[in-house]
Design a protein around this motif. Structure first.
Motif, PDB file in Angstrom:
ATOM      1  N   ASN A   1       0.761  -1.296   0.136  1.00  0.00           N
ATOM      2  CA  ASN A   1      -0.070   0.004  -0.017  1.00  0.00           C
ATOM      3  C   ASN A   1       0.848   1.172  -0.062  1.00  0.00           C
ATOM      4  O   ASN A   1       0.273   2.286   0.444  1.00  0.00           O
ATOM      5  N   ASP A   2       2.142   0.998  -0.265  1.00  0.00           N
ATOM      6  CA  ASP A   2       2.959   2.142  -0.461  1.00  0.00           C
ATOM      7  C   ASP A   2       3.532   2.210  -1.948  1.00  0.00           C
ATOM      8  O   ASP A   2       2.966   2.977  -2.802  1.00  0.00           O
ATOM      9  N   THR A   3       4.624   1.443  -1.905  1.00  0.00           N
ATOM     10  CA  THR A   3       5.019   1.235  -3.667  1.00  0.00           C
ATOM     11  C   THR A   3       4.428  -0.067  -4.157  1.00  0.00           C
ATOM     12  O   THR A   3       4.748  -0.247  -5.215  1.00  0.00           O
ATOM     13  N   LEU A   4       3.557  -0.640  -3.449  1.00  0.00           N
ATOM     14  CA  LEU A   4       3.033  -1.899  -4.259  1.00  0.00           C
ATOM     15  C   LEU A   4       1.390  -1.953  -3.871  1.00  0.00           C
ATOM     16  O   LEU A   4       0.918  -1.677  -2.641  1.00  0.00           O
ATOM     17  N   GLU A   5       0.658  -2.104  -4.696  1.00  0.00           N
ATOM     18  CA  GLU A   5      -0.648  -2.333  -4.648  1.00  0.00           C
ATOM     19  C   GLU A   5      -1.261  -3.535  -5.542  1.00  0.00           C
ATOM     20  O   GLU A   5      -0.792  -3.903  -6.413  1.00  0.00           O
ATOM     21  N   ILE A   6      -2.063  -4.428  -4.685  1.00  0.00           N
ATOM     22  CA  ILE A   6      -2.251  -5.379  -5.106  1.00  0.00           C
ATOM     23  C   ILE A   6      -3.800  -5.137  -5.864  1.00  0.00           C
ATOM     24  O   ILE A   6      -4.767  -4.784  -5.242  1.00  0.00           O
ATOM     25  N   LYS A   7      -4.103  -5.752  -7.025  1.00  0.00           N
ATOM     26  CA  LYS A   7      -5.301  -5.773  -7.654  1.00  0.00           C
ATOM     27  C   LYS A   7      -5.612  -6.987  -8.164  1.00  0.00           C
ATOM     28  O   LYS A   7      -4.862  -7.810  -8.903  1.00  0.00           O
TER      29      LYS A   7
END
Length: 343
Positions: A80-86
């Motif tokens: 949730n900073d440099t990585l977002e999961i979708k």
């Protein structure tokens, strides 16, 4: 003597500070990766998201978000900073579109097509639906993703499309008929698309690993040992179980790379000023693919591989053990060098 006076004199201290000032930091590049629930995709997403220079904002996607726990744990503070999961299913155009629509401006700088499935065994024992499933993910999944990002990259005349292919996209391997066919299709598609991409200043790279040791691969081989091969002849069953599976186990333990090693190669490729069209991650396989191009008739490489498997099995096993020992020694030397601060 006349002295020229500056209207706005600058002190030496101010001048030095000005000369040392750094340019404003570049915006991180948006990297969308498919198939991040495990293996190469997970390792790559974590590596890019934890980049010390913060060069990337990673959109890590997977078909089933129920499998996100391993990625969340590995991502650590990057989550949730440099990585977002979708969520993204490469077999569904609506799923791809929904994911892309959730991104600001639908902007993707680097697309990494990693999602893939395997299928091994005699073709008489595989259904056409299973074969279609491999192509839906490995080939049409790549095509769907590229179709979605290409128009925007063309408009911007900028972007990098990376496809995790395989050395089996260059050289077929026994009992991997359908998987190799899907990777051959990917290679041909990308070769054809390359010149159009070049015209729009878009980079296109095929990353071609050899064997990669993942839980998926281990599970596939374990399931293959217990498979139902009643639809084929005894000689083929013997060939598959006693030649292929036995040699596959030896090859993976001797030549196999980890997902982290492949991720390191991908990072190298996407940070190059002029990325190559093809990049093999395991140099052991380079001579095999080179032989194929050296002899257009195919006789040379096919004769070598056939004899190696069926006539010189003992020699191949001994060679694999020797390679395994050499790689073990090399890793020990590297570990020692790191401890001493030499690398």
């Amino acid at each position: 003597m006349h002295h020229i006076k500056c209207k706005n004199p600058v002190s030496s201290t101010e001048s030095n500070l000005h000369s040392l000032s750094l340019p404003p930091p570049m915006e991180p590049r948006i990297v969308l990766i498919t198939g991040c629930s495990s293996g190469i995709g997970l390792a790559l997403a974590v590596k890019l998201a934890n980049d010390e220079q913060r060069r990337f904002k990673v959109i890590a996607t997977m078909r089933n978000l129920a499998k996100r726990e391993a990625l969340e744990e590995a991502a650590g503070d990057a989550l949730n900073d440099t990585l977002e999961i979708k969520k993204l299913d490469v077999c569904s155009e609506s799923s791809i579109r929904e994911c892309m629509d959730s991104l600001p401006g639908r902007h993707v700088d680097i697309l990494i097509n990693n999602a893939g499935v395997g299928l091994i065994g005699p073709i008489e024992c595989q259904s056409i639906d299973d074969m279609k499933g491999v192509f839906e993910t490995n080939f049409f999944g790549v095509v769907r993703m590229i179709k979605e990002v290409l128009p925007d990259m063309k408009r911007r005349r900028s972007g990098h499309i990376v496809v995790i292919s395989s050395v089996m996209g260059l050289q077929g391997i026994m009992f991997n008929d359908i998987y190799a066919a899907s990777k051959f299709a990917v290679e041909g598609f990308c070769e054809s698309l390359l010149y159009q991409a070049m015209k729009f200043d878009i980079f296109l790279t095929l990353v071609e690993p050899g064997p990669v040791v993942t839980e998926f691969e281990l599970k596939t081989n374990e399931e293959a040992m217990l498979g139902d091969y009643s639809k084929t002849d005894p000689e083929t069953v013997e060939m598959f179980t006693n030649f292929y599976l036995k040699n596959t186990k030896a090859i993976f333990s001797s030549l196999g790379q980890t997902p982290a090693e492949v991720a390191e190669h991908v990072l190298h490729v996407i940070t190059m000023e002029e990325p190559p069209f093809r990049h093999q991650t395991n140099q052991v396989y380079t001579p095999v693919t080179a032989l194929k191009y050296a002899d257009p008739s195919g006789e040379l490489v096919n004769d070598i591989l056939y004899k190696l498997v069926f006539h010189h099995d003992t020699l191949m096993q001994a060679s694999l053990q020797a390679i395994k020992f050499i790689r073990w020694k090399a890793n020990k030397v590297q570990q020692g060098a790191r401890m001493l601060g030499l690398i």
